[in-house]
Design a protein around this motif. Structure first.
Motif, PDB file in Angstrom:
ATOM      1  N   GLN A 129      19.595  40.371  42.533  1.00 22.78           N
ATOM      2  CA  GLN A 129      20.055  39.859  41.251  1.00 22.78           C
ATOM      3  C   GLN A 129      20.200  38.355  41.295  1.00 22.78           C
ATOM      4  OE1 GLN A 129      23.771  41.904  40.792  1.00 22.78           O
ATOM      5  NE2 GLN A 129      22.817  43.805  40.156  1.00 22.78           N
ATOM      6  N   LYS A 130      19.926  37.704  40.173  1.00 17.92           N
ATOM      7  CA  LYS A 130      20.145  36.272  40.019  1.00 17.92           C
ATOM      8  C   LYS A 130      21.623  36.052  39.711  1.00 17.92           C
ATOM      9  CE  LYS A 130      15.873  34.627  40.191  1.00 17.92           C
ATOM     10  NZ  LYS A 130      15.458  33.670  41.191  1.00 17.92           N
ATOM     11  N   LEU A 131      22.153  34.892  40.142  1.00 20.76           N
ATOM     12  CA  LEU A 131      23.544  34.545  39.838  1.00 20.76           C
ATOM     13  C   LEU A 131      23.696  34.180  38.373  1.00 20.76           C
ATOM     14  CD1 LEU A 131      24.492  32.394  42.947  1.00 20.76           C
ATOM     15  CD2 LEU A 131      25.133  34.739  42.472  1.00 20.76           C
ATOM     16  N   PRO A 132      24.817  34.438  37.776  1.00 21.45           N
ATOM     17  CA  PRO A 132      25.988  35.135  38.303  1.00 21.45           C
ATOM     18  C   PRO A 132      25.772  36.648  38.310  1.00 21.45           C
ATOM     19  CG  PRO A 132      26.399  34.523  36.028  1.00 21.45           C
ATOM     20  CD  PRO A 132      25.036  33.978  36.397  1.00 21.45           C
ATOM     21  N   VAL A 133      26.430  37.335  39.252  1.00 22.19           N
ATOM     22  CA  VAL A 133      26.361  38.791  39.341  1.00 22.19           C
ATOM     23  C   VAL A 133      27.773  39.353  39.276  1.00 22.19           C
ATOM     24  CG1 VAL A 133      24.194  38.906  40.603  1.00 22.19           C
ATOM     25  CG2 VAL A 133      26.296  38.745  41.870  1.00 22.19           C
ATOM     26  N   THR A 134      27.907  40.481  38.608  1.00 19.26           N
ATOM     27  CA  THR A 134      29.219  41.107  38.421  1.00 19.26           C
ATOM     28  C   THR A 134      29.127  42.574  38.782  1.00 19.26           C
ATOM     29  OG1 THR A 134      29.744  39.579  36.626  1.00 19.26           O
ATOM     30  CG2 THR A 134      31.026  41.610  36.717  1.00 19.26           C
ATOM     31  N   GLN A 135      30.191  43.064  39.415  1.00 18.90           N
ATOM     32  CA  GLN A 135      30.323  44.494  39.732  1.00 18.90           C
ATOM     33  C   GLN A 135      31.732  44.929  39.412  1.00 18.90           C
ATOM     34  OE1 GLN A 135      29.589  46.159  43.659  1.00 18.90           O
ATOM     35  NE2 GLN A 135      27.558  45.244  43.597  1.00 18.90           N
ATOM     36  N   THR A 136      31.871  46.153  38.902  1.00 19.62           N
ATOM     37  CA  THR A 136      33.186  46.718  38.607  1.00 19.62           C
ATOM     38  C   THR A 136      33.320  48.040  39.344  1.00 19.62           C
ATOM     39  OG1 THR A 136      33.153  45.710  36.423  1.00 19.62           O
ATOM     40  CG2 THR A 136      34.751  47.474  36.772  1.00 19.62           C
ATOM     41  N   THR A 137      34.452  48.224  40.024  1.00 13.27           N
ATOM     42  CA  THR A 137      34.755  49.472  40.712  1.00 13.27           C
ATOM     43  C   THR A 137      36.188  49.862  40.386  1.00 13.27           C
ATOM     44  OG1 THR A 137      33.240  48.947  42.523  1.00 13.27           O
ATOM     45  CG2 THR A 137      34.905  50.622  42.957  1.00 13.27           C
ATOM     46  N   ASN A 138      36.364  50.993  39.736  1.00 10.95           N
ATOM     47  CA  ASN A 138      37.676  51.556  39.415  1.00 10.95           C
ATOM     48  C   ASN A 138      38.635  50.515  38.832  1.00 10.95           C
ATOM     49  OD1 ASN A 138      36.768  54.020  40.324  1.00 10.95           O
ATOM     50  ND2 ASN A 138      37.584  53.740  42.370  1.00 10.95           N
ATOM     51  N   GLY A 139      38.170  49.823  37.802  1.00 10.87           N
ATOM     52  CA  GLY A 139      39.029  48.899  37.069  1.00 10.87           C
ATOM     53  C   GLY A 139      39.140  47.497  37.625  1.00 10.87           C
ATOM     54  N   VAL A 140      38.497  47.214  38.752  1.00  8.14           N
ATOM     55  CA  VAL A 140      38.538  45.867  39.336  1.00  8.14           C
ATOM     56  C   VAL A 140      37.116  45.300  39.298  1.00  8.14           C
ATOM     57  CG1 VAL A 140      39.071  44.491  41.372  1.00  8.14           C
ATOM     58  CG2 VAL A 140      40.502  46.456  40.799  1.00  8.14           C
ATOM     59  N   GLU A 141      37.012  44.076  38.781  1.00  8.34           N
ATOM     60  CA  GLU A 141      35.717  43.419  38.603  1.00  8.34           C
ATOM     61  C   GLU A 141      35.633  42.168  39.466  1.00  8.34           C
ATOM     62  OE1 GLU A 141      34.028  42.726  34.488  1.00  8.34           O
ATOM     63  OE2 GLU A 141      34.542  40.664  35.082  1.00  8.34           O
ATOM     64  N   ILE A 142      34.501  42.000  40.153  1.00 11.23           N
ATOM     65  CA  ILE A 142      34.232  40.781  40.912  1.00 11.23           C
ATOM     66  C   ILE A 142      32.950  40.164  40.376  1.00 11.23           C
ATOM     67  CG2 ILE A 142      33.657  39.751  43.136  1.00 11.23           C
ATOM     68  CD1 ILE A 142      35.301  41.816  44.524  1.00 11.23           C
TER      69      ILE A 142
ATOM     70  N   THR B 214      30.065  26.613  56.954  1.00 11.03           N
ATOM     71  CA  THR B 214      30.336  27.830  56.179  1.00 11.03           C
ATOM     72  C   THR B 214      29.258  28.102  55.132  1.00 11.03           C
ATOM     73  OG1 THR B 214      31.644  26.633  54.530  1.00 11.03           O
ATOM     74  CG2 THR B 214      32.856  27.586  56.399  1.00 11.03           C
ATOM     75  N   THR B 215      29.247  29.329  54.670  1.00 13.95           N
ATOM     76  CA  THR B 215      28.514  29.742  53.480  1.00 13.95           C
ATOM     77  C   THR B 215      29.586  30.272  52.538  1.00 13.95           C
ATOM     78  OG1 THR B 215      26.596  30.362  54.812  1.00 13.95           O
ATOM     79  CG2 THR B 215      26.694  31.240  52.573  1.00 13.95           C
ATOM     80  N   ASP B 216      29.779  29.597  51.395  1.00 10.29           N
ATOM     81  CA  ASP B 216      30.900  29.877  50.499  1.00 10.29           C
ATOM     82  C   ASP B 216      30.414  30.484  49.187  1.00 10.29           C
ATOM     83  OD1 ASP B 216      32.429  28.448  52.417  1.00 10.29           O
ATOM     84  OD2 ASP B 216      31.928  26.575  51.401  1.00 10.29           O
ATOM     85  N   PHE B 217      31.242  31.373  48.642  1.00  4.23           N
ATOM     86  CA  PHE B 217      30.916  32.042  47.393  1.00  4.23           C
ATOM     87  C   PHE B 217      32.035  31.791  46.389  1.00  4.23           C
ATOM     88  CE2 PHE B 217      28.851  34.153  50.832  1.00  4.23           C
ATOM     89  CZ  PHE B 217      27.560  34.331  50.373  1.00  4.23           C
ATOM     90  N   GLU B 218      31.667  31.245  45.227  1.00  7.92           N
ATOM     91  CA  GLU B 218      32.632  31.051  44.149  1.00  7.92           C
ATOM     92  C   GLU B 218      32.736  32.385  43.410  1.00  7.92           C
ATOM     93  OE1 GLU B 218      33.338  28.199  40.265  1.00  7.92           O
ATOM     94  OE2 GLU B 218      31.303  28.468  41.048  1.00  7.92           O
ATOM     95  N   ILE B 219      33.950  32.975  43.430  1.00  8.59           N
ATOM     96  CA  ILE B 219      34.122  34.300  42.825  1.00  8.59           C
ATOM     97  C   ILE B 219      35.326  34.333  41.893  1.00  8.59           C
ATOM     98  CG2 ILE B 219      33.058  35.480  44.784  1.00  8.59           C
ATOM     99  CD1 ILE B 219      35.838  36.388  45.672  1.00  8.59           C
ATOM    100  N   THR B 220      35.294  35.275  40.976  1.00  8.32           N
ATOM    101  CA  THR B 220      36.432  35.607  40.137  1.00  8.32           C
ATOM    102  C   THR B 220      36.699  37.096  40.309  1.00  8.32           C
ATOM    103  OG1 THR B 220      35.865  33.916  38.515  1.00  8.32           O
ATOM    104  CG2 THR B 220      37.356  35.667  37.785  1.00  8.32           C
ATOM    105  N   ILE B 221      37.957  37.430  40.568  1.00  9.17           N
ATOM    106  CA  ILE B 221      38.368  38.828  40.675  1.00  9.17           C
ATOM    107  C   ILE B 221      39.291  39.118  39.509  1.00  9.17           C
ATOM    108  CG2 ILE B 221      39.559  40.565  42.065  1.00  9.17           C
ATOM    109  CD1 ILE B 221      38.830  38.859  44.537  1.00  9.17           C
ATOM    110  N   LYS B 222      38.934  40.108  38.686  1.00  8.96           N
ATOM    111  CA  LYS B 222      39.753  40.531  37.549  1.00  8.96           C
ATOM    112  C   LYS B 222      40.317  41.912  37.843  1.00  8.96           C
ATOM    113  CE  LYS B 222      37.152  38.006  34.066  1.00  8.96           C
ATOM    114  NZ  LYS B 222      36.349  38.110  32.847  1.00  8.96           N
TER     115      LYS B 222
END
Length: 183
Positions: free
Chosen positions: A61-74, A85-93
């Motif tokens: 998948q091309k960025l941005p990518v989103t996944q949801t598992t049991n009510g939590v989304e990254i 380092t290799t760093d990933f900018e993420i949002t967790i909902k």
């Protein structure tokens, strides 16, 4: 002659038993035209395709990518590469009604297209010990160890969250023509 045959059978059964012991099942011959990584169930897809395929396989998948598992989304927004380092900018909902979730950065794993695999960086200030309350979100950077490969074509990123249950997220990211952030 009989000793050679018996010895061959014994050696063959040891190799077969070792393969079954290590993997749980014997490996079938791979299709040379469609190689599959031993460590994952990911396949290369067409650019921009952001849909799951059948089973447990994912398309790159091309960025941005989103996944949801049991009510939590990254959501993974971007990737930054430094010498360390290799760093990933993420949002967790946290979309749950009454569950607090936490990130365990030590369970972060990253695999590149050449099967180089690295774990988490020892420093992860944005998410180490962070609790995400129900209905809240947290945005920041999560860091893995540096990947030495110059030309990254793809990355598989795996991350786990703890709460009343453990949630595992796996992202297969297409890095072709991706402009990495740098410091």
């Amino acid at each position: 002659m009989v000793k050679k045959i018996v010895l061959g059978l014994v050696c063959g059964s040891i190799v077969f038993t070792g393969a079954v012991f290590m993997n749980g099942t014997p490996n079938a011959a791979q299709d040379i035209d469609n190689p599959v990584s031993i460590d994952s169930n990911y396949v290369v897809g067409t650019a921009g395709e952001n849909e799951k395929s059948s089973g447990s396989e994912f398309q790159l998948q091309k960025l941005p990518v989103t996944q949801t598992t049991n009510g939590v989304e990254i959501t993974v927004h971007s990737i930054r590469r430094t010498g360390l380092t290799t760093d990933f900018e993420i949002t967790i909902k946290n979309g749950t009604a009454n569950e607090t979730v936490t990130v365990d950065p030590s369970r972060l794993t990253i695999q590149s297209n050449d099967n180089s695999k690295v774990g988490a960086s020892p420093t992860n200030p944005d998410f180490t010990g962070a609790k995400i309350l129900p209905g809240k979100e947290r945005h920041g950077w999560i860091s893995g160890q540096a990947l030495t490969e110059k030309e990254l074509e793809s990355l598989i990123v795996e991350l786990s969250l703890d709460g009343s249950e453990q949630r595992a997220f796996s992202f297969a990211i297409d890095c072709k023509n991706l402009k990495f952030r740098t410091l």
